[in-house]
Design an enzyme around this catalytic site. Structure first.
Site, PDB file in Angstrom:
ATOM      1  CE  LYS A  77      -3.900   2.088   2.571  1.00 42.19           C
ATOM      2  NZ  LYS A  77      -4.714   1.739   3.805  1.00 42.19           N
ATOM      3  CB  SER A 152      -8.182   3.968   2.806  1.00 46.38           C
ATOM      4  OG  SER A 152      -7.175   3.191   3.680  1.00 46.38           O
ATOM      5  CB  SER A 176      -8.357   0.914   5.489  1.00 44.99           C
ATOM      6  OG  SER A 176      -8.976   2.149   5.367  1.00 44.99           O
TER       7      SER A 176
HETATM    8  N1  GLN Z   1     -13.148   4.351   6.125  1.00 44.48           N
HETATM    9  C1  GLN Z   1     -12.635   4.853   7.479  1.00 44.48           C
HETATM   10  C2  GLN Z   1     -11.936   6.267   7.427  1.00 44.48           C
HETATM   11  O1  GLN Z   1     -11.975   7.012   6.397  1.00 44.48           O
HETATM   12  C3  GLN Z   1     -11.267   3.950   7.860  1.00 44.48           C
HETATM   13  C4  GLN Z   1     -10.115   4.005   6.860  1.00 44.48           C
HETATM   14  C5  GLN Z   1      -9.048   3.226   7.316  1.00 44.48           C
HETATM   15  O2  GLN Z   1      -9.173   2.393   8.001  1.00 44.48           O
HETATM   16  N2  GLN Z   1      -7.795   3.823   6.981  1.00 44.48           N
HETATM   17  O3  GLN Z   1     -11.221   6.761   8.087  1.00 44.48           O
END
Ligand code: GLN
Length: 480
Positions: A77, A152, A176
């Site tokens: 990532k 994400s 995420s």
């Molecule tokens: N969707 C959540 C956010 O926008 C989690 C994202 C994540 O785990 N990085 O914060």
């Protein structure tokens, strides 16, 4: 090779049935064929992968010891550093930022002879649930490119789902890893907070962030955990525990499974039917299922969007146009360097979160928001502790449904609500896995989430392995 697990591919390489160079070429070719359509990778490290593959073939020819991930293609990532390569975090502000050091997880993967193929797409600074917040282009869902890959870490999920790689790393702050894994029909694992070092992962919400694997099956995810789940002197929150050995067995004999039935009230019927089926599978494997009270989890989203944004607002203060990344060319004063660089470099959602976080931390509002949220976080941690006095693991769906259509959720709060089942595990620092559980009427994958007490990473993966083996529904997306 696309039908193989990472373990099968590694063993084939160790036996000499396939060369590392052939593996690298095969997956780089798949990336070339499919990445334009899927948007999974932001940066492909072809030369690096080929050089490593040649080195592995030489090592093998010379009968030198090879690592646990020898020849296994891995995608990283793009918020984790690979020394000497660009780390964009899916943001314009870091578009040209070259990392001066390796993230600990990356170093460990390379030390065990993994083949790093490239950096994957993400919502800007890991803020999002759909990959639509990437500053470059969104990663699409390989099961249906009209649908989101999730966020994400959607790029990592899309890469593995389309078998452009067999393993990938993600970071999970509020879901995420698990949510995109569920949307793309993969196993996604968020370890106990502190199990995997955060060193070299660009910080979002530091008290929540954990790195975890994406894999096509549980055993491969466990293999990656054996490699990256190690103590690290550069992360003050790293658990000082030796790496676990993941023994995976096929039964759930006598395992107490807790289901928060009341909290799941109102679940969409399709998801509910799939979930009930999963419970039946677990019962057949010998599990006892009990009802537990976790109604306090209804506050999770409110708590998370105060704490995560507060932490993000301080973590992202370092991107000031001076030390890292983009500096505005229009700026005439120091003040303008800060202001213009951040205005030009950050996208809408990141700005929204910085403003929210700054607001909840500001004098006069701190008690009402930040401190109160901390207190509710403690209530959530306590509720899990009480529940775990009666059960070994808690199960619930990973998401409220299958992957949604791109562009269909424009209201940010509605997007935030998508994470209702994944956020609680981050707030309490618990090990949680998402494992494929079936398909919805559109043929999109669904996931089951298994949550364990802190430190019980091995049991969580073992339960998911037993479930996966009995459920046996994994397949490749059509056309791939
Ligand atoms: N969707 C959540 C956010 O926008 C989690 C994202 C994540 O785990 N990085 O914060």
């Amino acid at each position: 090779m696309k039908e193989w697990s990472a373990i099968q591919l590694r063993d084939a390489f160790l036996k000499g049935e396939v060369k590392a160079v052939e593996i690298a070429q095969y997956f780089l070719k798949r990336i070339e064929e499919h990445n334009e359509r899927l948007g999974a990778f932001l940066n492909v490290l072809g030369e690096r992968a080929m050089a490593k593959a040649e080195q592995l073939d030489r090592k093998r020819a010379q009968k030198k010891a090879l690592g646990k991930l020898a020849g296994v293609p891995i995608a990283i990532k793009d918020n984790m550093h690979i020394a000497g390569e660009i780390t964009t975090c899916g943001s314009k502000i870091l578009e040209n930022y070259r990392a001066p050091f390796n993230a600990t997880a990356v170093r460990l993967l390379e030390e065990e002879d993994g083949l790093l193929l490239g950096k994957t797409n993400l919502d800007e600074f890991a803020m999002g649930s759909s990959n639509e917040n990437s500053a470059f282009f969104p990663a699409k869902n390989p099961w249906n490119t009209e649908c989101v890959s999730g966020g994400s870490s959607g790029g990592s999920a899309a890469a593995v789902a389309a078998r452009l790689s067999l393993l990938a790393t993600g970071s999970d702050t509020g879901g995420s890893v698990r949510q995109p894994a569920s949307y793309c029909g993969l196993v996604g694992y968020k370890p106990t907070y502190g199990r995997v070092s955060r060193y070299g992962l660009v910080a979002y919400g530091s008290s929540l962030d954990q790195i975890g694997p994406f894999a096509t099956n549980v055993a491969d995810a466990a293999l990656m955990m054996e490699v990256i789940g190690k103590p690290c002197p550069y992360d003050a929150t790293s658990l000082q525990l030796p790496a676990e050995i993941y023994k995976l067995t096929k039964d759930l004999d006598g395992v107490q499974i807790g289901v928060p039935y009341k909290f799941l009230d109102g679940l969409n019927p399709e998801m509910r039917a799939n979930f009930d089926q999963s419970i039946e599978v677990m019962k057949e494997l010998g599990a006892n299922v009990i009802d537990i009270d976790l109604d306090v989890l209804r506050s999770s989203i409110a708590v998370y969007y105060i704490l995560a944004t507060a932490e993000a607002s301080t973590n992202l203060a370092r991107f000031d146009g001076v030390r890292f990344g983009l500096r505005s060319k229009e700026a005439r004063s120091l003040e303008e360097v800060y202001e213009f660089s951040r205005r030009e470099g950050f996208g809408r959602e990141v700005k929204r979160r910085i403003m929210l976080g700054t607001y909840v931390l500001s004098a006069g509002f701190q008690d009402a928001y930040y401190k109160k949220a901390q207190k509710v976080r403690t209530l959530i941690i306590n509720a899990f502790e009480t529940a775990f006095a009666h059960c070994d693991a808690i199960v619930m769906p990973t998401t409220t449904g299958g992957a949604f259509q791109s562009g269909s959720i424009s209201d940010p709060v509605e997007m935030y609500l998508q994470d209702i089942f994944t956020i609680p595990g981050n707030l309490a620092g618990l090990p949680c896995v998402s494992v494929p559980s079936g398909y919805d009427e559109q043929g999109m994958p669904l996931g089951l989430q298994i949550i364990g007490p802190q430190m019980c990473d091995v049991s969580v993966l073992q339960y998911s392995y037993a479930y996966e083996q009995a459920n046996n529904i994994a397949r490749l997306p059509e056309g791939l």
